[in-house]
Motif scaffolding. Structure first.
Motif, PDB file in Angstrom:
ATOM      1  N   PRO A 136       0.822  -1.233   0.000  1.00 26.79           N
ATOM      2  CA  PRO A 136       0.000   0.000   0.000  1.00 26.79           C
ATOM      3  C   PRO A 136       0.847   1.271   0.000  1.00 26.79           C
ATOM      4  N   LEU A 137       1.974   1.238   0.695  1.00 28.91           N
ATOM      5  CA  LEU A 137       2.844   2.410   0.714  1.00 28.91           C
ATOM      6  C   LEU A 137       3.411   2.684  -0.675  1.00 28.91           C
ATOM      7  N   GLY A 138       3.821   1.648  -1.376  1.00 31.04           N
ATOM      8  CA  GLY A 138       4.342   1.820  -2.725  1.00 31.04           C
ATOM      9  C   GLY A 138       3.294   2.359  -3.684  1.00 31.04           C
ATOM     10  N   ILE A 139       2.046   1.889  -3.533  1.00 31.03           N
ATOM     11  CA  ILE A 139       0.961   2.389  -4.380  1.00 31.03           C
ATOM     12  C   ILE A 139       0.718   3.876  -4.105  1.00 31.03           C
ATOM     13  N   SER A 140       0.705   4.239  -2.833  1.00 25.99           N
ATOM     14  CA  SER A 140       0.503   5.644  -2.463  1.00 25.99           C
ATOM     15  C   SER A 140       1.628   6.517  -3.003  1.00 25.99           C
ATOM     16  N   LYS A 141       2.851   6.008  -2.973  1.00 24.96           N
ATOM     17  CA  LYS A 141       3.982   6.778  -3.481  1.00 24.96           C
ATOM     18  C   LYS A 141       3.881   6.949  -4.997  1.00 24.96           C
ATOM     19  N   ALA A 142       3.399   5.915  -5.695  1.00 29.53           N
ATOM     20  CA  ALA A 142       3.257   6.020  -7.146  1.00 29.53           C
ATOM     21  C   ALA A 142       2.186   7.043  -7.522  1.00 29.53           C
ATOM     22  N   VAL A 143       1.064   7.002  -6.792  1.00 30.30           N
ATOM     23  CA  VAL A 143      -0.015   7.956  -7.079  1.00 30.30           C
ATOM     24  C   VAL A 143       0.425   9.380  -6.771  1.00 30.30           C
ATOM     25  N   ARG A 144       1.247   9.554  -5.745  1.00 33.08           N
ATOM     26  CA  ARG A 144       1.708  10.887  -5.341  1.00 33.08           C
ATOM     27  C   ARG A 144       3.172  11.104  -5.708  1.00 33.08           C
ATOM     28  N   ASN A 145       3.583  10.559  -6.805  1.00 25.31           N
ATOM     29  CA  ASN A 145       4.985  10.633  -7.226  1.00 25.31           C
ATOM     30  C   ASN A 145       5.483  12.070  -7.260  1.00 25.31           C
ATOM     31  N   GLY A 146       6.619  12.315  -6.605  1.00 25.21           N
ATOM     32  CA  GLY A 146       7.218  13.636  -6.593  1.00 25.21           C
ATOM     33  C   GLY A 146       6.715  14.558  -5.511  1.00 25.21           C
ATOM     34  N   SER A 147       5.728  14.114  -4.730  1.00 28.07           N
ATOM     35  CA  SER A 147       5.170  14.958  -3.673  1.00 28.07           C
ATOM     36  C   SER A 147       6.051  14.901  -2.424  1.00 28.07           C
ATOM     37  N   ARG A 148       5.712  15.698  -1.437  1.00 31.43           N
ATOM     38  CA  ARG A 148       6.437  15.668  -0.169  1.00 31.43           C
ATOM     39  C   ARG A 148       6.275  14.313   0.523  1.00 31.43           C
ATOM     40  N   PHE A 149       5.081  13.761   0.404  1.00 35.24           N
ATOM     41  CA  PHE A 149       4.841  12.428   0.978  1.00 35.24           C
ATOM     42  C   PHE A 149       5.779  11.396   0.362  1.00 35.24           C
ATOM     43  N   ASP A 150       5.937  11.435  -0.944  1.00 37.20           N
ATOM     44  CA  ASP A 150       6.824  10.505  -1.645  1.00 37.20           C
ATOM     45  C   ASP A 150       8.260  10.676  -1.170  1.00 37.20           C
ATOM     46  N   THR A 151       8.712  11.910  -1.057  1.00 34.66           N
ATOM     47  CA  THR A 151      10.092  12.177  -0.625  1.00 34.66           C
ATOM     48  C   THR A 151      10.322  11.746   0.819  1.00 34.66           C
TER      49      THR A 151
END
Length: 349
Positions: A136-151
């Motif tokens: 689930p974390l990887g999916i969230s990072k893909a959807v929010r790619n480049g965001s502060r959450f991803d970083t």
């Protein structure tokens, strides 16, 4: 499918024979075998307690009665030529008779069974938590790619990946195991001494209480691989033409993600799950087991090599090689079941 599975099963036979043969040959040249160890104890006034068969020859019986040497060789099976012992071992392994441990006075099967609960516990919880959190974390990072959450999450998982499990285990013991700060968790074993007297709920809580620290130490460093793999796989699928087409037709983002992208993106993760689980509990983490006083397969493998308990070394290697080969076959079958476009004849190329 049946022909492919049968072909793979037949190919396992020469692989198993090759692994066992190579290990058997190596043991013939390793110094300090069981007979030598007992002779050393006898020369220094110690007592011997090994029994079994198979292993390297004896070198250096000076100062010991030659009859005693011959008795020990016969006791361990060294009175027979190596080829005879090797063929006898293959016949026994064909019927899944792994022999007797030299020093633990029980069969290799019994020795392995006694250690498996610890390794299965660590392996099962490690893989389960990694997939439940990292996917689930990887999916969230893909959807929010480049965001502060991803970083921010990338920094966290990569930091955990950079910390060795045993170092994290030492830190956890210092903080929560009564080392320097807080005695919140036990430092040894999977259960308490009064485990049998507890209620069912009490047993579950006691079990979870004991495995909290070792599982945490084993899990944290493995989040990064699955998380980054999930993210990159989803990003690759999201950029494909069928996703753009679905969006152009007005399909909701949720439907595009969960009905179209998820199935294709999960193929490498689902097919790798059987191998990840078996690898997690068969490999055994010696440092974590030692750190938390857990007697599992990692500790057994180390002790068997140090003590030259060759039946345990060869038997466990044979068993785990077989399990690994079967698991690889299951992973290939899962790959085809998840994606019917894959053909079995192409998996051999």
């Amino acid at each position: 499918m049946a022909a492919y599975i049968l072909r793979r099963l037949l190919l396992m036979i020469p692989t198993l024979i090759g692994v066992v043969t190579l290990t058997f040959v190596v043991t013939q040249f390793v110094p300090g075998g069981p007979v030598e160890q007992i002779m050393t104890q006898m020369r220094h006034g110690g007592s011997h307690g090994g029994e079994g068969g198979g292993g390297s020859g004896y070198h250096g019986s000076q100062g010991v009665d030659p009859q005693q040497v011959e008795q020990l060789k016969k006791q361990f099976g060294f009175d027979k030529p190596p080829l005879v012992r090797y063929m006898s071992m293959l016949r026994n392994y064909a019927s899944f008779n792994l022999g007797q441990s030299y020093y633990q006075h029980q069969s290799v099967w019994a020795v392995i069974r006694s250690k498996l609960p610890v390794s299965i516990t660590l392996g099962l919880w490690t893989v389960l938590l990694i997939y439940l959190i990292a996917v689930p974390l990887g999916i969230s990072k893909a959807v929010r790619n480049g965001s502060r959450f991803d970083t921010a999450t990338s920094v966290l998982v990569l930091t955990g990946y950079a910390i060795p499990g045993f170092v994290l285990g030492v830190l956890l013991l210092m903080l929560f195991g009564g080392g320097t700060l807080w005695q919140a968790f036990p430092m040894r074993g999977l259960t308490s001494d009064d485990f049998d007297q507890l209620s069912m709920a009490g047993k579950v809580l006691d079990y979870l209480w004991h495995i909290a620290l070792p599982v945490t130490a084993a899990v944290v460093g493995n989040f990064a691989i699955v998380t980054i793999l999930t993210k990159n796989t989803f990003l690759e699928e999201i950029s494909r033409q069928y996703v753009l087409t679905a969006r152009a037709k007005g399909a909701p983002q949720r439907d595009v993600l969960w009905k179209h992208v998820l199935r294709n993106a999960m193929i490498p993760l689902l097919t790798g799950l059987p191998a990840a689980f078996v690898g997690a509990f068969l490999n055994g983490n010696l440092l974590i087991e030692t750190l938390f006083s857990l007697d599992g397969m990692g500790q057994l493998s180390y002790d068997s090599v140090i003590r030259r308990d060759y039946p345990v070394v060869l038997g466990s290697l044979y068993l785990f090689t077989l399990i690994g080969l079967v698991t690889k076959l299951i992973a290939d079958v899962c790959y085809v079941l998840v994606d019917p476009r894959i053909q079995f004849d192409r998996l051999d190329r």
